[in-house]
Write a protein that holds these residues in place. Structure first.
Motif, PDB file in Angstrom:
ATOM      1  N   SER A 195       0.813  -1.289   0.068  1.00  0.00           N
ATOM      2  CA  SER A 195       0.000  -0.047  -0.185  1.00  0.00           C
ATOM      3  C   SER A 195       1.388   1.146  -0.461  1.00  0.00           C
ATOM      4  CB  SER A 195      -0.735   0.010   0.755  1.00  0.00           C
ATOM      5  OG  SER A 195      -1.737  -1.145   1.536  1.00  0.00           O
ATOM      6  N   PRO A 196       1.521   1.532  -1.124  1.00  0.00           N
ATOM      7  CA  PRO A 196       2.331   2.475  -1.088  1.00  0.00           C
ATOM      8  C   PRO A 196       1.890   4.394  -1.054  1.00  0.00           C
ATOM      9  CG  PRO A 196       2.442   1.324  -3.188  1.00  0.00           C
ATOM     10  CD  PRO A 196       1.646   1.238  -2.830  1.00  0.00           C
ATOM     11  N   ASN A 197       0.831   4.434  -1.129  1.00  0.00           N
ATOM     12  CA  ASN A 197      -0.719   5.360  -1.161  1.00  0.00           C
ATOM     13  C   ASN A 197      -0.523   5.895   0.798  1.00  0.00           C
ATOM     14  OD1 ASN A 197      -2.124   3.157  -0.446  1.00  0.00           O
ATOM     15  ND2 ASN A 197      -4.340   4.070  -0.600  1.00  0.00           N
ATOM     16  N   GLU A 198      -0.752   4.690   1.183  1.00  0.00           N
ATOM     17  CA  GLU A 198      -0.818   4.914   2.746  1.00  0.00           C
ATOM     18  C   GLU A 198       0.949   4.848   3.619  1.00  0.00           C
ATOM     19  OE1 GLU A 198      -3.280   5.259   4.736  1.00  0.00           O
ATOM     20  OE2 GLU A 198      -5.407   3.991   3.082  1.00  0.00           O
ATOM     21  N   ILE A 199       1.005   4.712   3.212  1.00  0.00           N
ATOM     22  CA  ILE A 199       2.878   4.769   4.102  1.00  0.00           C
ATOM     23  C   ILE A 199       3.235   6.854   3.300  1.00  0.00           C
ATOM     24  CG2 ILE A 199       5.528   4.450   3.243  1.00  0.00           C
ATOM     25  CD1 ILE A 199       4.766   1.543   2.189  1.00  0.00           C
ATOM     26  N   SER A 200       3.324   6.553   1.884  1.00  0.00           N
ATOM     27  CA  SER A 200       2.628   8.328   1.748  1.00  0.00           C
ATOM     28  C   SER A 200       2.091   9.131   2.199  1.00  0.00           C
ATOM     29  CB  SER A 200       2.630   8.564   0.422  1.00  0.00           C
ATOM     30  OG  SER A 200       1.378   8.854  -0.409  1.00  0.00           O
ATOM     31  N   ILE A 201       1.016   8.412   3.018  1.00  0.00           N
ATOM     32  CA  ILE A 201       0.325   9.716   3.701  1.00  0.00           C
ATOM     33  C   ILE A 201       0.791   9.332   5.146  1.00  0.00           C
ATOM     34  CG2 ILE A 201      -2.009  10.140   4.689  1.00  0.00           C
ATOM     35  CD1 ILE A 201      -3.490   9.097   1.775  1.00  0.00           C
ATOM     36  N   TYR A 202       1.295   8.310   5.627  1.00  0.00           N
ATOM     37  CA  TYR A 202       2.002   8.523   7.142  1.00  0.00           C
ATOM     38  C   TYR A 202       3.056   8.780   6.866  1.00  0.00           C
ATOM     39  CZ  TYR A 202      -2.304   5.535   9.076  1.00  0.00           C
ATOM     40  OH  TYR A 202      -3.248   5.567   9.928  1.00  0.00           O
ATOM     41  N   MET A 203       3.435   9.346   6.209  1.00  0.00           N
ATOM     42  CA  MET A 203       4.746  10.171   6.431  1.00  0.00           C
ATOM     43  C   MET A 203       4.812  11.610   6.462  1.00  0.00           C
ATOM     44  SD  MET A 203       8.074   8.424   6.710  1.00  0.00           S
ATOM     45  CE  MET A 203       8.880   9.816   5.827  1.00  0.00           C
ATOM     46  N   GLU A 204       4.063  11.775   5.909  1.00  0.00           N
ATOM     47  CA  GLU A 204       3.905  13.664   5.186  1.00  0.00           C
ATOM     48  C   GLU A 204       3.132  13.909   7.091  1.00  0.00           C
ATOM     49  OE1 GLU A 204       1.736  14.885   0.979  1.00  0.00           O
ATOM     50  OE2 GLU A 204       0.523  13.133   2.159  1.00  0.00           O
ATOM     51  N   LYS A 205       2.122  13.149   7.682  1.00  0.00           N
ATOM     52  CA  LYS A 205       1.654  13.389   9.042  1.00  0.00           C
ATOM     53  C   LYS A 205       3.441  12.849  10.391  1.00  0.00           C
ATOM     54  CE  LYS A 205      -2.505  15.082   7.559  1.00  0.00           C
ATOM     55  NZ  LYS A 205      -2.482  16.027   7.993  1.00  0.00           N
ATOM     56  N   GLY A 206       4.236  12.543   9.217  1.00  0.00           N
ATOM     57  CA  GLY A 206       5.664  12.785  10.417  1.00  0.00           C
ATOM     58  C   GLY A 206       5.994  10.874  11.157  1.00  0.00           C
ATOM     59  N   ARG A 207       4.462  10.143  10.423  1.00  0.00           N
ATOM     60  CA  ARG A 207       4.339   8.852  11.429  1.00  0.00           C
ATOM     61  C   ARG A 207       5.086   7.701  11.118  1.00  0.00           C
ATOM     62  NH1 ARG A 207      -2.151   8.899  12.433  1.00  0.00           N
ATOM     63  NH2 ARG A 207      -1.749   6.858  13.614  1.00  0.00           N
ATOM     64  N   PHE A 208       6.349   7.777  10.423  1.00  0.00           N
ATOM     65  CA  PHE A 208       7.099   7.051   9.752  1.00  0.00           C
ATOM     66  C   PHE A 208       6.942   5.605  10.668  1.00  0.00           C
ATOM     67  CE2 PHE A 208      10.383   8.763  12.625  1.00  0.00           C
ATOM     68  CZ  PHE A 208      11.074   8.265  13.908  1.00  0.00           C
ATOM     69  N   GLU A 209       6.931   5.413  11.903  1.00  0.00           N
ATOM     70  CA  GLU A 209       6.820   4.046  12.836  1.00  0.00           C
ATOM     71  C   GLU A 209       5.701   3.642  12.627  1.00  0.00           C
ATOM     72  OE1 GLU A 209       6.399   7.699  14.019  1.00  0.00           O
ATOM     73  OE2 GLU A 209       7.841   7.466  15.868  1.00  0.00           O
ATOM     74  N   ASP A 210       4.407   4.302  11.705  1.00  0.00           N
ATOM     75  CA  ASP A 210       2.927   3.233  10.843  1.00  0.00           C
ATOM     76  C   ASP A 210       3.507   2.477  10.528  1.00  0.00           C
ATOM     77  OD1 ASP A 210       1.426   3.564  13.783  1.00  0.00           O
ATOM     78  OD2 ASP A 210       1.646   5.669  13.285  1.00  0.00           O
ATOM     79  N   THR A 211       4.073   3.221   9.795  1.00  0.00           N
ATOM     80  CA  THR A 211       4.405   2.887   8.036  1.00  0.00           C
ATOM     81  C   THR A 211       4.946   1.214   7.648  1.00  0.00           C
ATOM     82  OG1 THR A 211       6.870   3.433   7.911  1.00  0.00           O
ATOM     83  CG2 THR A 211       4.964   5.162   6.823  1.00  0.00           C
ATOM     84  N   PRO A 212       5.606   0.862   8.375  1.00  0.00           N
ATOM     85  CA  PRO A 212       6.262  -1.197   8.434  1.00  0.00           C
ATOM     86  C   PRO A 212       4.250  -1.405   8.340  1.00  0.00           C
ATOM     87  CG  PRO A 212       7.099  -0.889   9.775  1.00  0.00           C
ATOM     88  CD  PRO A 212       6.056   0.581   9.711  1.00  0.00           C
TER      89      PRO A 212
END
Length: 443
Positions: A382-399
């Motif tokens: 889910s690349p879209n979700e990874i990008s959205i969470y990164m924009e919000k600074g929530r990189f810990e949630d991307t895995p």
């Protein structure tokens, strides 16, 4: 004819291979100076074994890694060490390098073929390690480690990756057309090391000359090698997709090819293994493609490691005024650079110069939830979700959206109608997770 391919995702970007497909490999003349990076492999940079004012010969060992993953580094030419300096690296920023002033009066080193059938698998692995061979498709993983899987892996199949599905690049194509017998002998060497009786060479169908040349070489060798024609689809050359295409086996998430009984080697690596074992030649030069409509004269070059991109540009007549982007590698998985002093390394498969018409320089917009990136992702992430969470600074949630299974093929970014830099978001998330893990470990 059976066409091999993977079943999930994938795209068909314009390949632009017509720029260099029919250009024979030419030898790049030695410049006056070589910047030999100590970071040409997966793992920690090598430690320089030479110092300023030392004399070195072509093929001499000049760098080594004593602990952990790494590979030997050899001098690409005879000359004098004039500095231990820092040079540009596409991922690490700056890395140590040995700067060599080339002695143009020194005669080239001669190599003669020698028999290898009597060597044991361990002796063959030792020669590969000594030669500093790494994966030349881009990853740079030390080959002597990859060809020594644990016994429980039960490897039964070797796959040689000649797909070269990346746009613009034709170096592997020209290698297979011009040196098919040597590639096939390299395959035989790897088969002996692994103790396998079955091998495939995967080549996309847009390379009919390479398929024909390899099939003829296989017939002459009388070895159990199959040339597998692959459907033209990106990223056909990815390890996991190639394994599924040819064998039907699926590498599990977080797994390795050896987990499903396979080992995959790039065709350039296979040629380097031939040269190391048969000729006794260390790895200090490679074939690469210089392409794009931003360079005056595209070419396939046999190029010494340490040649700077600026020297290549000069040799090929310079850049067009319309050039707007310079990429180490191809446009899908390569790295955009700003410094033409970056040196060629063992993993440099190509250098691409894009003109204003070829490069999309428009700004990106918000995710519109169209789902196209999910449809083309060959790993089902889910690349879209990874990008959205990164924009919000929530990189810990991307895995949880598959971050760690992403191999950064770029299908998602290519298809995105909002032009979102999805691969850059993914790379940044991985970097931040590594930084957090290191900080936690130190703390």
């Amino acid at each position: 004819m059976k066409k091999y391919t993977f079943d999930k995702g994938g795209i068909h970007p314009p390949d632009h291979k017509e720029l260099t497909r029919n250009l024979p490999v030419e030898t790049m003349p030695l410049p006056d100076e070589l910047w030999v990076s100590m970071a040409q492999h997966f793992g920690a940079p090598a430690t320089p074994l030479v110092k300023r004012k030392d004399r070195v010969g072509e093929g001499d060992l000049i760098g080594a890694v004593e602990k952990g993953l790494g590979a030997n580094v050899h001098s690409p030419a005879s000359g004098e060490v004039v500095a231990i300096a820092s040079v540009p690296h596409p991922i690490l920023g700056k890395v140590p390098a040995v700067v060599i002033k080339v002695d143009h009066s020194a005669p080239p080193k001669d190599y003669e073929a020698r028999p290898w059938d009597g060597l044991s698998p361990q002796e063959l692995l030792g020669r590969i390690k000594e030669a500093g061979i790494v994966g030349m498709g881009g990853a740079g993983f030390p080959t002597h480690i990859k060809l020594n899987p644990p016994p429980q892996a039960k490897v039964d199949t070797l796959i040689i990756n000649g797909a070269e599905c990346e746009s613009y690049l034709t170096a592997d194509h020209r290698l297979m057309v011009e040196h098919p017998e040597e590639v096939v002998e390299g395959v035989a060497i790897i088969m002996k090391i692994l103790g396998v009786a079955r091998a495939y060479i995967g080549v996309e169908l847009n390379k009919p000359e390479a398929i024909e040349a390899l099939e003829q070489a296989v017939k002459k060798s009388a070895r159990q090698i199959t040339v597998a024609p692959l459907e033209v689809k990106y990223p056909q050359g990815s390890e996991k997709q190639l394994i599924q295409a040819i064998t039907g086996r699926r590498v599990p998430g977080g797994g390795l090819p050896a987990d499903v009984g396979c080992v995959v080697q790039n065709v350039g690596t296979t040629w380097a293994i031939y040269q190391a074992v048969v000729l006794g030649k260390n790895l200090y030069e490679r074939i690469l493609t210089v392409s794009g409509r931003g360079v005056k004269r595209p070419a396939n070059l046999l190029c010494r490691v340490g040649v700077r991109v600026a020297d290549i540009v000069d040799y090929l007549g310079g850049l067009s005024e319309e050039t707007v982007k310079f990429i180490l590698g191809g446009p899908m998985m390569g790295f955009a650079m700003a410094d033409l002093s970056a040196p060629v390394t063992k993993t440099t498969s190509g250098v691409t110069f894009l003109s204003r018409k070829e490069a999309d320089l428009s700004n990106y917009g918000p995710c519109i939830r169209c789902g196209r990136c999910l449809a083309v992702c060959p790993m089902g992430l889910s690349p879209n979700e990874i990008s959205i969470y990164m924009e919000k600074g929530r990189f810990e949630d991307t895995p949880r959206f598959g971050l760690l299974d992403c191999f950064e093929c770029g299908c998602c970014a290519f298809i995105c109608p909002s032009k979102r830099p999805l691969v850059q978001f993914i790379r940044t998330a991985k970097m931040k997770l590594r930084q957090k893990a290191m900080a936690t470990k130190k703390g």
